[in-house]
Design an enzyme around this catalytic site. Structure first.
Site, PDB file in Angstrom:
ATOM      1  CE  LYS A 255      -1.080   2.216   3.494  1.00 51.93           C
ATOM      2  NZ  LYS A 255      -1.501   2.732   4.822  1.00 51.93           N
TER       3      LYS A 255
ATOM      4  CB  CYS B  42     -26.723   3.208   6.143  1.00 53.64           C
ATOM      5  SG  CYS B  42     -25.369   2.028   6.383  1.00 53.64           S
TER       6      CYS B  42
ATOM      7  CB  CYS C 154     -18.598   4.030   4.534  1.00 56.66           C
ATOM      8  SG  CYS C 154     -18.968   2.275   4.430  1.00 56.66           S
TER       9      CYS C 154
ATOM     10  CB  CYS D  79     -24.781  -0.141  -0.141  1.00 52.33           C
ATOM     11  SG  CYS D  79     -23.508  -0.897   0.900  1.00 52.33           S
TER      12      CYS D  79
END
Length: 391
Positions: free
Chosen positions: A253, A330, A323, A339
């Site tokens: 990463k 949500c 999120c 989703c």
């Protein structure tokens, strides 16, 4: 004549003559035979052309197969002509229908392995991505203000800026952006170069980067990485993913993000905990993954390459604001209807062990009396015991 018909007629005529019938009877028999033969000859002449052709072909074949046999008599030929039937022509069979080859609608071939694999992509990922862009249009997430792109000294030389990008990425592991930015500010004031990091003792370096996560291990990684960079690259960082992942404390990463931010080259997707979590929640993976590296490989299989640089910035800020890891928002997310993980309740927290605490009763004092409260005595459950004494 050698025909058996004429031989038999002679015998019959002789017998009739001997019996006294005269030539009249013999002439009558001969006339009947001639009429019979002439009738057969007329029938043969009126036969269709197809029969004659078939007969001629059969005679030709018989002559080729039996060259040494005697030719048949005229009577035999006439009898054969009258009995030969044309051969029925074979019926033409209908043409066979060829089976159509079934071909996959979407398929690509892996040049290295030569194996064709079917393309796959999430059903509604483009619309979901546009919604995330709308929710991130404010650019007010912590990563927008204190990410690796904001932690280096813009006025420093190029190789120093690249080194500071790598250091900020190493410190950001398991650490919030606010803590990483504060540690980088102290390092830059001290002198954030490979040479200065090597000249700083471990205790001082630890005080500079504290309280980043796993700061003791990161002190060791910074010293060892700075030594390699100073010795092999003159204080700069490698310009390839292979060279970056060889450095202590640098993973895939960090390597891909360093290539994008420091070298302006897109080599892969930088997947951290936010990208890993959101990709699984949105169903952007063919099957769920358990670690960020598997998530990176799964995303790179279908996500267009021109989005690899943007996706980290979008999903990290989206994960910091909407999120969330626990109790995601949500209800305010534009993707709540598409989703597959929307509105799922967070796992319940385990209650602490021990008997439940009971609230202390309120005791009203009588008017006109002073009260003293002794707060030194504690109950077995940890609550303070209130003692009221009347004076």
């Amino acid at each position: 004549m050698s025909s058996p018909f004429f031989t038999q007629s002679r015998t019959a005529t002789t017998r009739v003559t001997r019996s006294g019938g005269g030539q009249r009877s013999g002439g009558t028999l001969a006339a009947a035979l001639r009429s019979r033969l002439s009738g057969r000859q007329s029938e043969a002449n009126t036969a269709p052309s197809v029969e004659v052709k078939v007969e001629a072909e059969e005679e030709k074949v018989s002559e080729q197969e039996e060259p040494f046999t005697a030719a048949p008599s005229t009577g035999d030929k006439l009898l054969q002509q009258s009995t030969v039937q044309p051969k029925p022509e074979p019926e033409a069979s209908p043409p066979r229908r060829r089976r159509r080859l079934v071909k996959l609608e979407y398929e690509k071939e892996d040049v290295a392995s030569g194996i064709k694999t079917e393309d796959w992509e999430p059903p509604a990922w483009k619309r979901q991505l546009e919604f995330i862009r709308d929710m991130r249009s404010g650019r007010d997430a912590p990563v927008d203000k204190m990410g690796a792109e904001k932690c280096y000294d813009a006025g420093a030389p190029a190789h120093v800026r690249r080194f500071q990008v790598l250091v900020s990425l190493m410190l950001s592991s398991q650490t919030k952006d606010q803590v990483t930015a504060a540690a980088m500010q102290k390092l830059r004031t001290h002198g954030c170069t490979a040479q200065n990091v090597l000249a700083t003792d471990d205790k001082t370096l630890g005080e500079l980067i504290y309280p980043v996560g796993f700061w003791r291990n990161k002190v060791k990684y910074l010293k060892r990485t700075s030594a390699v960079l100073q010795e092999e690259f003159g204080g700069d960082i490698p310009n390839s993913v292979e060279g970056l992942v060889r450095l202590p404390g640098v993973g895939p990463k960090m390597a891909h993000l360093a290539m994008d931010i420091a070298w302006n080259q897109v080599s892969g997707i930088g997947v951290d905990t936010h990208v890993h979590r959101i990709s699984n929640r949105l169903g952007w993976l063919r099957k769920p993954t358990k670690n960020p590296e598997d998530t990176r490989k799964a995303l790179e299989e279908w996500l267009p390459r021109e989005l690899w640089s943007e996706i980290n910035w979008l999903l990290v800020g989206f994960g910091q604001q909407v999120c969330l890891p626990i109790s995601p928002l949500c209800s305010v997310c534009l993707n709540q209807f598409s989703c597959p993980s929307a509105h799922r309740s967070s796992p319940a927290k385990r209650p602490k062990s021990g008997p439940p605490r009971s609230p202390s009763p309120r005791i009203k004092a009588e008017p006109g009396r002073d009260q003293t409260i002794n707060q030194k005595t504690l109950s077995p459950t940890g609550q303070r015991r209130v003692i009221i004494c009347a004076i």
